[in-house]
Scaffold this active site. Structure first.
Site, mmCIF file in Angstrom:
data_model
loop_
_atom_site.group_PDB
_atom_site.id
_atom_site.type_symbol
_atom_site.label_atom_id
_atom_site.label_comp_id
_atom_site.label_asym_id
_atom_site.label_seq_id
_atom_site.Cartn_x
_atom_site.Cartn_y
_atom_site.Cartn_z
ATOM 1 C CB SER A 130 -0.917 0.014 1.232
ATOM 2 O OG SER A 130 -1.686 1.219 1.238
ATOM 3 C CE LYS A 184 -2.808 -2.535 -0.511
ATOM 4 N NZ LYS A 184 -3.795 -2.366 -1.549
ATOM 5 C CG HIS A 187 -4.787 -0.704 3.865
ATOM 6 N ND1 HIS A 187 -5.029 -0.156 2.614
ATOM 7 C CD2 HIS A 187 -3.954 0.173 4.482
ATOM 8 C CE1 HIS A 187 -4.382 0.982 2.489
ATOM 9 N NE2 HIS A 187 -3.721 1.207 3.618
ATOM 10 C CG ASN A 188 -7.071 -1.545 -0.483
ATOM 11 O OD1 ASN A 188 -6.091 -1.252 0.214
ATOM 12 N ND2 ASN A 188 -6.967 -1.754 -1.768
ATOM 13 C CD GLU A 191 -7.320 3.340 0.011
ATOM 14 O OE1 GLU A 191 -7.601 3.503 -1.191
ATOM 15 O OE2 GLU A 191 -6.320 2.682 0.392
#
Length: 470
Positions: A130, A184, A187-188, A191
Site C-alpha cells: 500500500s 491489505k 486496509h482498502n 480506506e
C-alpha cells in the site's frame, strides 16, 4: 553471469517504482515486462540507477539474471494474469525459488495458489503493498503472508524498501498463506470508509454551509494538526486548493462525481459478511461509490423529486467543530469494524494475526496512515484479545467525546437532505453495539412463525417455539 538479487515482473506504475526503490536501496534488480518496449523504456529512464538494473527481453533471460535461490516479485493485474504469469515461470524456476505476488489479489486466490504450488519445490508469498505510486517508489507499507522462513529470506530487501516510522520498518510477516492479502483487503475497505466520510463532510460544507473549495481546504488543513492528522486529510486539503489551468476554477469543482473502484472494497464487504462481522461503514462507502456511478439516474431523480428544503442552520463554526468530531467518530467505527473482521478471519484461518503489528506497519507508507494508528497499536499492545477497539479505554473515551457531535451532524444532514451514509452507518453501529437488549427478539419470533426456526428464551435453556396459530 547472474547478478541480480531479486526480480520484478510487470513494469506498470507500481512495478516500475518498486523496482527503482529496490535499486535505490542498493539491491541489483532484474526486470521484465511482457511488452519489450516498456522494458526498454524503463531501462532508458533508470538514470543513475542503471548499474543496479538488468533489463531482460525474455523470461528465460530474466530468470537467468537472478542469483539462486531466486525471489521474483510479480506486479501484474490481479486474477488470471497472475495465474498465467506463474504458469509461465514454473518451468524456468528451480527448487526454493520464491514467487511473490505483490498485486491487489483476492486472498482466496492467494490461498488457492499456495495449494497449487504444493509439491513443486517453489515457495509462494502473497504480499499486500500500500502507498500508491509514491509509496512504491519511496517506501510502501508491506503486508506479507506465507511461510515464515520464506519471509525471512526476503526480509532484508522488503524491510529496506518499506516506509519507516521513527526508524521502524513498515513491513512485517503477518501469517500463513493468504494473511497478507487479506489484511491489505481490509486496509482498502477502511480506506473506502475513510474517503467516503471525508467526502460526506466536504459535502456538508459545500452544499449546506455554502463554502467554496479553498475555504473548505483551509478547514481540512487546520484539522491536519489535530486528532484527524492523516495522509488523506492532508491530500484533501491539497486537492481542494488546486485551480484548473483552463477555467481558473477549483479543479475539484469540475471533476465528474462518479467514483471508481477496483474490487478490494467489495471484497472486504463480502468477507465481513462471510465472517458474520458487521462492517457497516465500509458497506456504506462501497454502496455510495456504486450510487455515484448512476449519474443519469440521479439526474432524473432530482428532476422528479427536487432537493429537500434547507432548514435554518447553526452558525458555521459550530457545525465545523461538530464535523471534525463526527469525522473522528466515523473513523473509530471504520477501524473498529475492520479490525474486528481481521480478528474473525484470523481465528477462522488460524493465522494468529498480530493486530498491534498491523497498526504499526500502517503508520507510514500506506494510504490510511495517520496519527490514529499509534493509538490503535497501543490499544492492541495493552489488550491483544480485546473484542472491539470501542471497548478499549482510549477509544471508548473518543466515542464519548464525539458522540453528541456525530448525532447532530447525522440528524441535521437528514433534515436537510444531505447524504451522509457512512457517518449515519457509524452512528447506527454504535447505537446497536451499545444496546444490551435490541429488537432481534421480534425477528426471531417472525422467523419461528413462518419457518419454525425456533428461538431461545431469557428464562429457560434450549430451543423453543411459539404458540402461533393455536
Amino acid at each position: 553471469m547472474a547478478e541480480a538479487e531479486i526480480g520484478v515482473i510487470g513494469l506498470g506504475v507500481m512495478g516500475a517504482n518498486l523496482a527503482l526503490n529496490i535499486a535505490d536501496n542498493g539491491y541489483h534488480v532484474a526486470v521484465y515486462n511482457r511488452t519489450t518496449a516498456r522494458t526498454d523504456e524503463f531501462a532508458a529512464s533508470a538514470g543513475e540507477l542503471s548499474d543496479k538494473v538488468t533489463a531482460c527481453a525474455t523470461l528465460e533471460d530474466f530468470v537467468a539474471a537472478i542469483r539462486p535461490p531466486r525471489p521474483v516479485i510479480i506486479m501484474v493485474k490481479a486474477g488470471e494474469p497472475v495465474d498465467a504469469q506463474i504458469a509461465a515461470l514454473k518451468p524456468l524456476l528451480a527448487a526454493n525459488d520464491i514467487i511473490i505476488d505483490a498485486g491487489n489479489a483476492n486472498f482466496r486466490d492467494t490461498m488457492r495458489r499456495f495449494t497449487d504450488l504444493e509439491g513443486s519445490g517453489l515457495t509462494f508469498i502473497g504480499m499486500g503493498v500500500s502507498g500508491g505510486e509514491e509509496g512504491a517508489r519511496h517506501g510502501p507499507s508491506i503486508m506479507v503472508g506465507g511461510a515464515e522462513d520464506a519471509w525471512k529470506r526476503v526480509e532484508p530487501v522488503l524491510t529496506a524498501i518499506s516506509a519507516k516510522f521513527e526508524g521502524e520498518a513498515c513491513a512485517a510477516w503477518l501469517g500463513e498463506n493468504g494473511a497478507g492479502h487479506f489484511v491489505k483487503t481490509i486496509h482498502n475497505g477502511i480506506e473506502y470508509a475513510d474517503m467516503q466520510m471525508i467526502a460526506e463532510v466536504y459535502g456538508v460544507m459545500r452544499d449546506h454551509l455554502g463554502m467554496d473549495a479553498p475555504t473548505i481546504a483551509a478547514v481540512f488543513s487546520a484539522w491536519s494538526t489535530g486528532p484527524l492528522d492523516s495522509y488523506l486529510i492532508d491530500i484533501t486539503a491539497e486537492v481542494l486548493m488546486v485551480q484548473d489551468a483552463h477555467t481558473g476554477r477549483p479543479i475539484a469543482d469540475i471533476i465528474v462525481d462518479a467514483a471508481g473502484q477496483k474490487g478490494t472494497g467489495r471484497w472486504s464487504v463480502i468477507e465481513s459478511q462471510m465472517m458474520g462481522v458487521p462492517a457497516t461503514a465500509i458497506e456504506a462507502a462501497v454502496a455510495a461509490r456504486s450510487l455515484s456511478a448512476m449519474r443519469e439516474q440521479r439526474a432524473l431523480a432530482q428532476a422528479e423529486f427536487g432537493l429537500p428544503a434547507q432548514h435554518d442552520r447553526r452558525e458555521g463554526q459550530a457545525v465545523i467543530k461538530d464535523l471534525e468530531k463526527a469525522l473522528l467518530a466515523g473513523k473509530v467505527a471504520a477501524y473498529a469494524q475492520g479490525f474486528a473482521v481481521m480478528a474473525a478471519a484470523s481465528a477462522e484461518f488460524k493465522w494468529n494475526l498480530p493486530m498491534a503489528t498491523i497498526a504499526r506497519i500502517w503508520r507510514a507508507g500506506c494510504i490510511i496512515r495517520s496519527r490514529f494508528l499509534d493509538e490503535i497499536a497501543t490499544a492492541f499492545t495493552n489488550d491483544p484479545d480485546v473484542a472491539n477497539l470501542a471497548l478499549t479505554p482510549a477509544f471508548s473515551a473518543m466515542i464519548r467525546d464525539t458522540d453528541a457531535s456525530l448525532r447532530r451532524i447525522v440528524a441535521e444532514s437528514a433534515m436537510n437532505g444531505m447524504p451522509v451514509p457512512a457517518l449515519a452507518s457509524a452512528l447506527a453501529y454504535f447505537d446497536t453495539y451499545r444496546r444490551a437488549r435490541g429488537t432481534a427478539n421480534l425477528i426471531q419470533a417472525q422467523r419461528d412463525f413462518f419457518g419454525a426456526h425456533g428461538f431461545a428464551r431469557l428464562d429457560a435453556e434450549g430451543e423453543h417455539h411459539g404458540p402461533w396459530g393455536s
